[in-house]
Design a protein around this motif. Structure first.
Motif, PDB file in Angstrom:
ATOM      1  N   TRP A  43       0.836  -1.202   0.000  1.00 46.37           N
ATOM      2  CA  TRP A  43       0.000   0.000   0.000  1.00 46.37           C
ATOM      3  C   TRP A  43       0.868   1.249   0.000  1.00 46.37           C
ATOM      4  O   TRP A  43       1.944   1.281   0.600  1.00 46.37           O
ATOM      5  CB  TRP A  43      -0.885   0.006   1.244  1.00 46.37           C
ATOM      6  CG  TRP A  43      -1.803   1.191   1.354  1.00 46.37           C
ATOM      7  CD1 TRP A  43      -3.075   1.280   0.885  1.00 46.37           C
ATOM      8  CD2 TRP A  43      -1.521   2.453   1.970  1.00 46.37           C
ATOM      9  NE1 TRP A  43      -3.616   2.515   1.177  1.00 46.37           N
ATOM     10  CE2 TRP A  43      -2.667   3.257   1.841  1.00 46.37           C
ATOM     11  CE3 TRP A  43      -0.405   2.983   2.618  1.00 46.37           C
ATOM     12  CZ2 TRP A  43      -2.738   4.558   2.336  1.00 46.37           C
ATOM     13  CZ3 TRP A  43      -0.469   4.277   3.098  1.00 46.37           C
ATOM     14  CH2 TRP A  43      -1.619   5.055   2.961  1.00 46.37           C
ATOM     15  N   SER A  44       0.410   2.295  -0.680  1.00 49.35           N
ATOM     16  CA  SER A  44       1.043   3.611  -0.581  1.00 49.35           C
ATOM     17  C   SER A  44      -0.033   4.664  -0.765  1.00 49.35           C
ATOM     18  O   SER A  44      -1.059   4.425  -1.403  1.00 49.35           O
ATOM     19  CB  SER A  44       2.163   3.786  -1.605  1.00 49.35           C
ATOM     20  OG  SER A  44       1.638   3.790  -2.909  1.00 49.35           O
ATOM     21  N   GLY A  45       0.207   5.823  -0.189  1.00 46.80           N
ATOM     22  CA  GLY A  45      -0.762   6.903  -0.290  1.00 46.80           C
ATOM     23  C   GLY A  45      -0.099   8.186  -0.754  1.00 46.80           C
ATOM     24  O   GLY A  45       1.113   8.350  -0.627  1.00 46.80           O
ATOM     25  N   ASP A  85       1.154  17.028  12.007  1.00 42.80           N
ATOM     26  CA  ASP A  85       1.390  17.815  10.790  1.00 42.80           C
ATOM     27  C   ASP A  85       0.103  18.326  10.152  1.00 42.80           C
ATOM     28  O   ASP A  85       0.077  18.638   8.970  1.00 42.80           O
ATOM     29  CB  ASP A  85       2.235  17.029   9.790  1.00 42.80           C
ATOM     30  CG  ASP A  85       1.563  15.762   9.271  1.00 42.80           C
ATOM     31  OD1 ASP A  85       0.441  15.437   9.719  1.00 42.80           O
ATOM     32  OD2 ASP A  85       2.154  15.084   8.416  1.00 42.80           O
ATOM     33  N   GLU A  86      -0.970  18.434  10.964  1.00 35.05           N
ATOM     34  CA  GLU A  86      -2.197  18.991  10.414  1.00 35.05           C
ATOM     35  C   GLU A  86      -1.924  20.411   9.934  1.00 35.05           C
ATOM     36  O   GLU A  86      -1.122  21.115  10.513  1.00 35.05           O
ATOM     37  CB  GLU A  86      -3.343  19.057  11.435  1.00 35.05           C
ATOM     38  CG  GLU A  86      -3.478  18.003  12.472  1.00 35.05           C
ATOM     39  CD  GLU A  86      -2.531  18.136  13.634  1.00 35.05           C
ATOM     40  OE1 GLU A  86      -2.830  18.803  14.632  1.00 35.05           O
ATOM     41  OE2 GLU A  86      -1.453  17.535  13.534  1.00 35.05           O
ATOM     42  N   GLY A  87      -2.602  20.822   8.867  1.00 37.30           N
ATOM     43  CA  GLY A  87      -2.417  22.170   8.335  1.00 37.30           C
ATOM     44  C   GLY A  87      -1.180  22.324   7.471  1.00 37.30           C
ATOM     45  O   GLY A  87      -0.832  23.436   7.083  1.00 37.30           O
ATOM     46  N   THR A  88      -0.481  21.233   7.177  1.00 37.49           N
ATOM     47  CA  THR A  88       0.690  21.281   6.295  1.00 37.49           C
ATOM     48  C   THR A  88       0.437  20.363   5.096  1.00 37.49           C
ATOM     49  O   THR A  88      -0.602  19.711   5.010  1.00 37.49           O
ATOM     50  CB  THR A  88       1.975  20.795   7.009  1.00 37.49           C
ATOM     51  OG1 THR A  88       1.891  19.373   7.205  1.00 37.49           O
ATOM     52  CG2 THR A  88       2.170  21.482   8.352  1.00 37.49           C
ATOM     53  N   LYS A  89       1.400  20.313   4.197  1.00 39.59           N
ATOM     54  CA  LYS A  89       1.353  19.376   3.075  1.00 39.59           C
ATOM     55  C   LYS A  89       1.278  17.946   3.598  1.00 39.59           C
ATOM     56  O   LYS A  89       0.755  17.052   2.958  1.00 39.59           O
ATOM     57  CB  LYS A  89       2.620  19.572   2.223  1.00 39.59           C
ATOM     58  CG  LYS A  89       2.776  18.645   1.065  1.00 39.59           C
ATOM     59  CD  LYS A  89       4.079  18.967   0.332  1.00 39.59           C
ATOM     60  CE  LYS A  89       4.366  18.004  -0.788  1.00 39.59           C
ATOM     61  NZ  LYS A  89       5.607  18.325  -1.478  1.00 39.59           N
ATOM     62  N   GLY A  90       1.831  17.734   4.782  1.00 39.23           N
ATOM     63  CA  GLY A  90       1.766  16.430   5.409  1.00 39.23           C
ATOM     64  C   GLY A  90       2.942  15.545   5.088  1.00 39.23           C
ATOM     65  O   GLY A  90       4.086  15.991   5.068  1.00 39.23           O
ATOM     66  N   HIS A  91       2.633  14.283   4.797  1.00 41.30           N
ATOM     67  CA  HIS A  91       3.671  13.271   4.604  1.00 41.30           C
ATOM     68  C   HIS A  91       3.187  12.207   3.619  1.00 41.30           C
ATOM     69  O   HIS A  91       1.996  12.111   3.323  1.00 41.30           O
ATOM     70  CB  HIS A  91       4.019  12.623   5.955  1.00 41.30           C
ATOM     71  CG  HIS A  91       2.831  11.999   6.630  1.00 41.30           C
ATOM     72  ND1 HIS A  91       1.954  12.733   7.406  1.00 41.30           N
ATOM     73  CD2 HIS A  91       2.354  10.732   6.625  1.00 41.30           C
ATOM     74  CE1 HIS A  91       1.004  11.940   7.859  1.00 41.30           C
ATOM     75  NE2 HIS A  91       1.218  10.713   7.398  1.00 41.30           N
ATOM     76  N   LEU A  92       4.124  11.438   3.128  1.00 47.66           N
ATOM     77  CA  LEU A  92       3.841  10.264   2.301  1.00 47.66           C
ATOM     78  C   LEU A  92       4.053   9.036   3.169  1.00 47.66           C
ATOM     79  O   LEU A  92       4.962   9.011   3.995  1.00 47.66           O
ATOM     80  CB  LEU A  92       4.807  10.169   1.115  1.00 47.66           C
ATOM     81  CG  LEU A  92       4.729  11.225   0.032  1.00 47.66           C
ATOM     82  CD1 LEU A  92       5.924  11.088  -0.917  1.00 47.66           C
ATOM     83  CD2 LEU A  92       3.428  11.096  -0.732  1.00 47.66           C
ATOM     84  N   THR A  93       3.240   8.011   2.960  1.00 48.56           N
ATOM     85  CA  THR A  93       3.410   6.759   3.686  1.00 48.56           C
ATOM     86  C   THR A  93       3.326   5.617   2.693  1.00 48.56           C
ATOM     87  O   THR A  93       2.476   5.634   1.804  1.00 48.56           O
ATOM     88  CB  THR A  93       2.294   6.572   4.747  1.00 48.56           C
ATOM     89  OG1 THR A  93       2.251   7.726   5.577  1.00 48.56           O
ATOM     90  CG2 THR A  93       2.541   5.336   5.588  1.00 48.56           C
TER      91      THR A  93
END
Length: 111
Positions: A43-45, A85-93
């Motif tokens: 899985w990847s998002g 990291d709410e309110g940011t670009k966030g992250h990849l998982t």
């Protein structure tokens, strides 16, 4: 921009569950609830922020997380991360390999 920061959670030896032997325990932290997550094999998002501030406990499997500043870390069974990291670009998982990953997210109270 999201980033990684290594922190130490202070533990203090105390009688946590008498009459058992004292354990090293953190301070009690308020929480609003928890969710169990199952990441399918391979899985990847896309880029995403955490839906809320949460402690993320990886129970099985392995994940790679890429944060906004480009830093990548591999998480494996037993790793704990505070997702904030709410309110940011966030992250990849993404899941590493062809084995599922199971995690628990504990929402921090008042967030």
């Amino acid at each position: 921009i999201s980033h990684f920061e290594d922190c130490t959670l202070p533990l203090e030896k105390r009688d946590f569950a008498p009459p058992t032997t004292p354990l090293e325990v953190s301070e009690l932290m308020p929480a609003e609830g928890f969710a169990v997550l199952r990441f399918a094999p391979d899985w990847s998002g896309p880029w995403h922020p955490s839906p809320y501030r949460q402690w993320f406990f990886l129970l099985s499997g392995s994940l790679t997380v890429t944060v906004g500043d480009g830093t990548e870390r591999s998480l494996s069974t037993g790793d704990i991360v505070l997702l904030d990291d709410e309110g940011t670009k966030g992250h990849l998982t993404r899941v590493n390999g062809s084995q599922e990953a199971i995690a628990v997210g504990v929402r921090v109270a008042g967030e």
